[in-house]
Design a protein around this motif. Structure first.
Motif, PDB file in Angstrom:
ATOM      1  N   ALA A  99      12.688  -4.770   0.542  1.00  0.00           N
ATOM      2  CA  ALA A  99      11.603  -4.649   1.521  1.00  0.00           C
ATOM      3  C   ALA A  99      10.788  -5.931   1.603  1.00  0.00           C
ATOM      4  O   ALA A  99      10.398  -6.363   2.697  1.00  0.00           O
ATOM      5  CB  ALA A  99      10.711  -3.468   1.152  1.00  0.00           C
ATOM      6  N   VAL A 100      10.517  -6.550   0.468  1.00  0.00           N
ATOM      7  CA  VAL A 100       9.769  -7.811   0.478  1.00  0.00           C
ATOM      8  C   VAL A 100      10.579  -8.899   1.167  1.00  0.00           C
ATOM      9  O   VAL A 100      10.049  -9.681   1.972  1.00  0.00           O
ATOM     10  CB  VAL A 100       9.391  -8.234  -0.958  1.00  0.00           C
TER      11      VAL A 100
ATOM     12  N   ALA B 158       0.841  -1.198   0.000  1.00  0.00           N
ATOM     13  CA  ALA B 158       0.000   0.000   0.000  1.00  0.00           C
ATOM     14  C   ALA B 158       0.872   1.243   0.000  1.00  0.00           C
ATOM     15  O   ALA B 158       1.964   1.253   0.573  1.00  0.00           O
ATOM     16  CB  ALA B 158      -0.914   0.010   1.229  1.00  0.00           C
ATOM     17  N   VAL B 159       0.385   2.285  -0.663  1.00  0.00           N
ATOM     18  CA  VAL B 159       1.038   3.591  -0.673  1.00  0.00           C
ATOM     19  C   VAL B 159       0.130   4.540   0.099  1.00  0.00           C
ATOM     20  O   VAL B 159      -0.983   4.823  -0.328  1.00  0.00           O
ATOM     21  CB  VAL B 159       1.244   4.112  -2.115  1.00  0.00           C
ATOM     22  N   THR B 160       0.592   5.011   1.259  1.00  0.00           N
ATOM     23  CA  THR B 160      -0.271   5.800   2.146  1.00  0.00           C
ATOM     24  C   THR B 160       0.194   7.241   2.283  1.00  0.00           C
ATOM     25  O   THR B 160      -0.192   7.942   3.213  1.00  0.00           O
ATOM     26  CB  THR B 160      -0.337   5.140   3.539  1.00  0.00           C
TER      27      THR B 160
ATOM     28  N   ALA C 106      -0.507 -11.988   5.478  1.00  0.00           N
ATOM     29  CA  ALA C 106       0.524 -12.370   6.439  1.00  0.00           C
ATOM     30  C   ALA C 106       1.378 -11.194   6.864  1.00  0.00           C
ATOM     31  O   ALA C 106       1.978 -11.211   7.947  1.00  0.00           O
ATOM     32  CB  ALA C 106       1.404 -13.460   5.829  1.00  0.00           C
ATOM     33  N   GLY C 107       1.458 -10.172   6.030  1.00  0.00           N
ATOM     34  CA  GLY C 107       2.256  -8.989   6.342  1.00  0.00           C
ATOM     35  C   GLY C 107       2.014  -7.925   5.296  1.00  0.00           C
ATOM     36  O   GLY C 107       1.440  -8.195   4.231  1.00  0.00           O
ATOM     37  N   VAL C 108       2.445  -6.701   5.586  1.00  0.00           N
ATOM     38  CA  VAL C 108       2.152  -5.559   4.709  1.00  0.00           C
ATOM     39  C   VAL C 108       3.419  -4.755   4.453  1.00  0.00           C
ATOM     40  O   VAL C 108       4.204  -4.488   5.384  1.00  0.00           O
ATOM     41  CB  VAL C 108       1.071  -4.643   5.314  1.00  0.00           C
ATOM     42  N   LEU C 109       3.604  -4.362   3.193  1.00  0.00           N
ATOM     43  CA  LEU C 109       4.659  -3.446   2.792  1.00  0.00           C
ATOM     44  C   LEU C 109       4.029  -2.071   2.575  1.00  0.00           C
ATOM     45  O   LEU C 109       3.180  -1.906   1.705  1.00  0.00           O
ATOM     46  CB  LEU C 109       5.318  -3.928   1.496  1.00  0.00           C
ATOM     47  N   LEU C 110       4.429  -1.097   3.397  1.00  0.00           N
ATOM     48  CA  LEU C 110       3.914   0.265   3.287  1.00  0.00           C
ATOM     49  C   LEU C 110       4.967   1.140   2.627  1.00  0.00           C
ATOM     50  O   LEU C 110       6.107   1.196   3.074  1.00  0.00           O
ATOM     51  CB  LEU C 110       3.568   0.824   4.670  1.00  0.00           C
TER      52      LEU C 110
ATOM     53  N   LEU D  63       5.342  -5.654   9.529  1.00  0.00           N
ATOM     54  CA  LEU D  63       5.345  -4.513   8.618  1.00  0.00           C
ATOM     55  C   LEU D  63       6.757  -4.252   8.113  1.00  0.00           C
ATOM     56  O   LEU D  63       7.718  -4.306   8.875  1.00  0.00           O
ATOM     57  CB  LEU D  63       4.838  -3.249   9.319  1.00  0.00           C
ATOM     58  N   ALA D  64       6.841  -3.959   6.823  1.00  0.00           N
ATOM     59  CA  ALA D  64       8.086  -3.469   6.236  1.00  0.00           C
ATOM     60  C   ALA D  64       7.775  -2.146   5.562  1.00  0.00           C
ATOM     61  O   ALA D  64       6.726  -1.997   4.919  1.00  0.00           O
ATOM     62  CB  ALA D  64       8.649  -4.470   5.226  1.00  0.00           C
ATOM     63  N   PHE D  65       8.671  -1.182   5.705  1.00  0.00           N
ATOM     64  CA  PHE D  65       8.466   0.152   5.157  1.00  0.00           C
ATOM     65  C   PHE D  65       9.471   0.414   4.043  1.00  0.00           C
ATOM     66  O   PHE D  65      10.682   0.246   4.233  1.00  0.00           O
ATOM     67  CB  PHE D  65       8.623   1.216   6.243  1.00  0.00           C
ATOM     68  N   ASP D  66       8.965   0.808   2.890  1.00  0.00           N
ATOM     69  CA  ASP D  66       9.819   1.315   1.822  1.00  0.00           C
ATOM     70  C   ASP D  66       9.751   2.834   1.944  1.00  0.00           C
ATOM     71  O   ASP D  66       8.794   3.469   1.503  1.00  0.00           O
ATOM     72  CB  ASP D  66       9.295   0.856   0.457  1.00  0.00           C
ATOM     73  N   GLY D  67      10.743   3.418   2.578  1.00  0.00           N
ATOM     74  CA  GLY D  67      10.688   4.820   3.007  1.00  0.00           C
ATOM     75  C   GLY D  67      10.560   4.834   4.515  1.00  0.00           C
ATOM     76  O   GLY D  67       9.665   4.187   5.081  1.00  0.00           O
ATOM     77  N   ARG D  68      11.439   5.526   5.182  1.00  0.00           N
ATOM     78  CA  ARG D  68      11.503   5.470   6.644  1.00  0.00           C
ATOM     79  C   ARG D  68      10.232   6.027   7.284  1.00  0.00           C
ATOM     80  O   ARG D  68       9.819   7.149   6.979  1.00  0.00           O
ATOM     81  CB  ARG D  68      12.714   6.266   7.134  1.00  0.00           C
TER      82      ARG D  68
END
Length: 352
Positions: free
Chosen positions: A298-299, A64-66, A117-121, A141-146
């Motif tokens: 990130a994945v 997701a891009v939030t 199972a998990g989310v990449l934000l 959770l893994a974040f692409d971007g701090r």
């Protein structure tokens, strides 16, 4: 896996266990909307199905891009996100997981009940409500971007945006620019905030006046007309660094309407993964954040969090790269700042 408890439902729905009890039993004085939401969350999590088999472990990840909160926008049309999505999908498949890409502004119930199972934000802003809901569910959770806060048991991959911003400004100054503008937006994500802070610090260090050029929201396309008055005025900038993909096209369109030559009258650099910039006339200097590599990392980090509970991930840094082309290259005038050689220059990755 253990069966879902009332506490699990309460965390996912962001209410107390007493409210869950009232909602499920039809008692108490709670808002109808809250009662419906709690029941929906409980159903999605399988609460109450104690006689059946344990829930199946999901082999699906979500992306997701939030960045812009509840505002809907088509991020998959942006080359940066398109490349990241493709790379994340391939990386997930390689590890035996499916990947679902969520729209920018799904309903709150979806985040509370999404069976993954998990989310990449990506580009999670400060006080991200989506991250709050997912953390309440206990999802990896893994974040692409701090993110504003990185908690134990979460992963982060990013670039060193401060170092790259300073490198771009140094390059422009080395080409003779003395009035450099930064084109950015009002995003609360780490990328925007860090680039802006680095720009302001650089201006203060060199005793020059900051020249911010705010960009309209992502759904507003004015073909750069916002900047016509600035570029046609007596106090116009002589260089622009745009930190988003559309910045280059918009500033070049405005420069053309204002009869400014590029790079003669105006130097231009923008952050983008769009290959069209390299084929333009003149070719546009760009900063690449290597989204394919960051998404893959990130994945990989997210899957490790899922498959190795309790594993602590070290933040991963990926080098950014400045591709210097015609729009930011000219015979430099006398400059108080040291020039850079006009070749591709690797930037360091963002510090953890």
């Amino acid at each position: 896996m253990r069966h879902t408890t009332i506490a699990d439902v309460a965390r996912a729905a962001e209410v107390s266990t007493a409210t869950v009890s009232h909602a499920l039993n039809g008692t108490g004085r709670i808002a109808p909307a809250t009662r419906v939401r709690v029941r929906s969350v409980a159903s999605a999590l399988g609460y109450g199905d104690r006689d059946g088999p344990p829930p199946v472990v999901s082999r699906t990840l979500a992306l997701a891009v939030t960045t812009f909160g509840p505002d809907p926008w088509h991020f998959a049309d942006v080359p940066f996100f398109a490349q990241a999505i493709a790379a994340a999908t391939a990386a997930a498949h390689h590890r035996g997981y499916a990947l679902t890409v969520l729209p920018s502004a799904p309903a709150e119930n979806l985040w509370a009940t999404l069976p993954v199972a998990g989310v990449l934000l990506m580009d999670s802003p400060a006080d991200d409500p989506v991250a709050r809901i997912l953390r309440a569910r206990g999802l990896p959770l893994a974040f692409d971007g701090r993110p504003a806060v990185l908690r134990p048991g979460e992963a982060c991959v990013d670039n060193d945006h401060r170092a790259m911003t300073r490198q771009v400004l140094g390059h422009l100054a080395g080409q003779g620019a003395t009035a450099i503008a930064l084109m950015d937006g009002d995003g609360a994500d780490h990328y925007t905030r860090t680039c802006r802070a680095a720009y302001l610090d650089w201006c203060a260090e060199h005793g020059v006046r900051p020249r911010p050029l705010p960009m309209p929201p992502p759904l507003v396309e004015d073909h750069g007309r916002t900047y016509d008055a600035v570029l046609s005025g007596p106090d116009r900038p002589d260089a622009v660094y745009g930190i988003y993909d559309p910045c280059g096209r918009r500033i070049l369109a405005s420069a053309a309407r204002c009869s400014l030559s590029v790079p003669g009258d105006l130097l231009v650099v923008c952050a983008s993964e769009d290959p069209a910039y390299a084929r333009a006339d003149p070719a546009v200097s760009t900063v690449s954040l290597d989204p394919s590599r960051t998404a893959e990392a990130a994945v990989a980090a997210l899957v490790d969090l899922i498959e190795r509970p309790g594993h602590r991930q070290r933040p991963v840094t990926v080098p950014a790269r400045l591709h210097i082309r015609a729009t930011s290259t000219r015979t430099a005038a006398a400059s108080p700042y040291p020039p850079l050689t006009p070749t591709d220059t690797a930037g360091t990755s963002r510090p953890a």
